[in-house]
Design an enzyme around this catalytic site. Sequence first.
Site, PDB file in Angstrom:
ATOM      1  N   GLN A 152      -3.995  -4.341   7.235  1.00  0.00           N
ATOM      2  CA  GLN A 152      -5.083  -5.250   6.840  1.00  0.00           C
ATOM      3  C   GLN A 152      -5.085  -6.522   7.686  1.00  0.00           C
ATOM      4  OE1 GLN A 152      -7.527  -4.717   4.676  1.00  0.00           O
ATOM      5  NE2 GLN A 152      -6.722  -2.773   3.951  1.00  0.00           N
TER       6      GLN A 152
ATOM      7  N   CYS B 248      -4.860   2.579  -3.627  1.00  0.00           N
ATOM      8  CA  CYS B 248      -3.590   3.079  -3.073  1.00  0.00           C
ATOM      9  C   CYS B 248      -2.483   2.055  -3.242  1.00  0.00           C
ATOM     10  CB  CYS B 248      -3.722   3.445  -1.594  1.00  0.00           C
ATOM     11  SG  CYS B 248      -4.815   4.813  -1.289  1.00  0.00           S
TER      12      CYS B 248
ATOM     13  N   HIS C 187       0.877  -1.183   0.000  1.00  0.00           N
ATOM     14  CA  HIS C 187       0.000   0.000   0.000  1.00  0.00           C
ATOM     15  C   HIS C 187       0.912   1.230   0.000  1.00  0.00           C
ATOM     16  CE1 HIS C 187      -2.573   3.083   1.899  1.00  0.00           C
ATOM     17  NE2 HIS C 187      -3.613   2.356   1.547  1.00  0.00           N
TER      18      HIS C 187
ATOM     19  N   ASP D  22       3.754  -4.044   7.772  1.00  0.00           N
ATOM     20  CA  ASP D  22       2.511  -3.289   7.637  1.00  0.00           C
ATOM     21  C   ASP D  22       1.366  -4.236   7.967  1.00  0.00           C
ATOM     22  OD1 ASP D  22       0.245  -1.983   6.919  1.00  0.00           O
ATOM     23  OD2 ASP D  22       0.898  -1.424   4.902  1.00  0.00           O
TER      24      ASP D  22
ATOM     25  N   LYS E 209      -9.705   0.198  10.993  1.00  0.00           N
ATOM     26  CA  LYS E 209      -9.971  -1.010  10.203  1.00  0.00           C
ATOM     27  C   LYS E 209     -10.322  -2.186  11.109  1.00  0.00           C
ATOM     28  CE  LYS E 209      -6.727   0.279   6.534  1.00  0.00           C
ATOM     29  NZ  LYS E 209      -7.553   0.804   5.454  1.00  0.00           N
TER      30      LYS E 209
HETATM   31  C1  LIG Z   1      -2.159  -2.487   3.713  1.00  0.00           C
HETATM   32  C2  LIG Z   1      -2.422  -1.080   4.168  1.00  0.00           C
HETATM   33  N1  LIG Z   1      -1.428  -0.378   4.719  1.00  0.00           N
HETATM   34  C3  LIG Z   1      -1.589   0.864   5.172  1.00  0.00           C
HETATM   35  C4  LIG Z   1      -2.804   1.496   5.041  1.00  0.00           C
HETATM   36  C5  LIG Z   1      -2.939   2.898   5.522  1.00  0.00           C
HETATM   37  O1  LIG Z   1      -3.849   2.996   6.557  1.00  0.00           O
HETATM   38  P1  LIG Z   1      -4.338   4.452   7.032  1.00  0.00           P
HETATM   39  O2  LIG Z   1      -4.983   5.082   5.821  1.00  0.00           O
HETATM   40  O3  LIG Z   1      -5.292   4.171   8.116  1.00  0.00           O
HETATM   41  O4  LIG Z   1      -3.134   5.181   7.444  1.00  0.00           O
HETATM   42  C6  LIG Z   1      -3.870   0.833   4.455  1.00  0.00           C
HETATM   43  C7  LIG Z   1      -5.175   1.499   4.265  1.00  0.00           C
HETATM   44  O5  LIG Z   1      -5.993   1.093   3.480  1.00  0.00           O
HETATM   45  C8  LIG Z   1      -3.674  -0.491   4.010  1.00  0.00           C
HETATM   46  O6  LIG Z   1      -4.663  -1.178   3.454  1.00  0.00           O
END
Ligand SMILES: Cc1ncc(COP(=O)(O)O)c(C=O)c1O
Length: 422
Positions: free
Chosen positions: A217, A380, A136, A214, A240
């Site tokens: 998810q 994204c 992401h 990360d 989430k």
């Molecule tokens: C895999 C992953 N990493 C990071 C993020 C970023 O999360 P946030 O927008 O809450 O900072 C997301 C958000 O969709 C995500 O799906």
Amino acid sequence: MQQSQPTMEPAARTSLNVEALRRDFPILTRTMRGKPFIYLDNGATSLKPQSVIDEEVRYYTELSANIHRGVYEFSEEASECYDQTRGIVARFLNAPSEREIVFTKSATESSNLIAYGWAMKNIKQGDEICISEIEHHANFVPWQALAERLGATLRLIPIDPGDASLDLSDLDRLINDRTRLVGITAMSNVTGYMPPIERILARARAVGAVTVVDGAQWVSHATVDVQKLDADFLIFSAHKMCGPTGVGVLYGREALLNEMDPFLFGGDMVLRVRKEKTVFRKAPEKFEAGTPNIAGVMAFGKAIEYLQNVGMKAIHEHEQDLLRYMVERASEIDGLVSYGPADLSTRGGIFSFNVGDAHPHDTGNILDEDGIAVRTGLHCAHPLMQALGIPGTVRASFYLYNTRAEVDRLIESIHRVRRIFS
Ligand SMILES: Cc1ncc(COP(=O)(O)O)c(C=O)c1O
């Protein structure tokens, strides 16, 4: 060709009492476009149960005080509730100490905190950073920008374009003795694919690189044990996982956090300020300058309690059931292409697809007319789309309150897309 060859197994129903759970989520009584609301955009953010909403409201109606600075009762109570949540998060992750939990505003802020606080100080020209093509943007852009700024090299673990899994055949070259940091997602937000992070982390440790997982998810759907994971940092967001927006977590090893520089400077993160010099507090406080999202952190504690009461294992099994059912039902639709490995045990509850020549946004609009919320587009994850050579996907992502009946409604609606675009 990205079409996966699904492993077809009869889907087993799971132990969650979903009908009862659904009553905890007030928004599920709403209609959308005049139809019963079907929420399949959990990858973007989850719905919130009443207990989380109540806690957020309780802060403003009963406490409404700033923390760590008032000597009066309400301020002390608010401080206690805020600080207790740190312990709740630490226990949820099996972290050795609650001092390893830093509250941020999002997973994105957490990765930036590592970039500014650790990487700026420790990475120099000629060093390497290794991430993957499925990241992401939150775990891609900070490292790309930092590499550009510092004159470091950014290396990417490529995908296997056949099924969008990671191709680890060149791992030892990509993570080598110049690598200072390895960032890897535990679960793709596009395909739900969970890469073999143990192998990647082991290679990173072997070359002495710092590791960032990360978990944005993943943490919401799995039983996570940071001691077993053995990564230096783990980032994720409360929103989430049934919590409010505006709260993120940076888990970090205590020694590393204490070595890091603060990222934001101001009140509450200091021990002593003199005209000549300021002394900062230790982690985690030194990273939490200014007034934090007190209500949000308190409500996040309730979200974790809610998930723990339901059971992370049961949630994971329920999502697996929905994914398997979705894959089985989707196979009846001509021209539907889905993305991600065929071995569904390597995936979380995400189903990304395209239908014939329909643009993902057009498909999303038709689903919306049927009361179904999905995410469409690039998610994204532009580098992944670039590697797959597609303009985007439609993403249905499941959580504890989704049902097989909702999957059936989604399938009916996709048939409608098919008819409109044939
Ligand atoms: C895999 C992953 N990493 C990071 C993020 C970023 O999360 P946030 O927008 O809450 O900072 C997301 C958000 O969709 C995500 O799906």
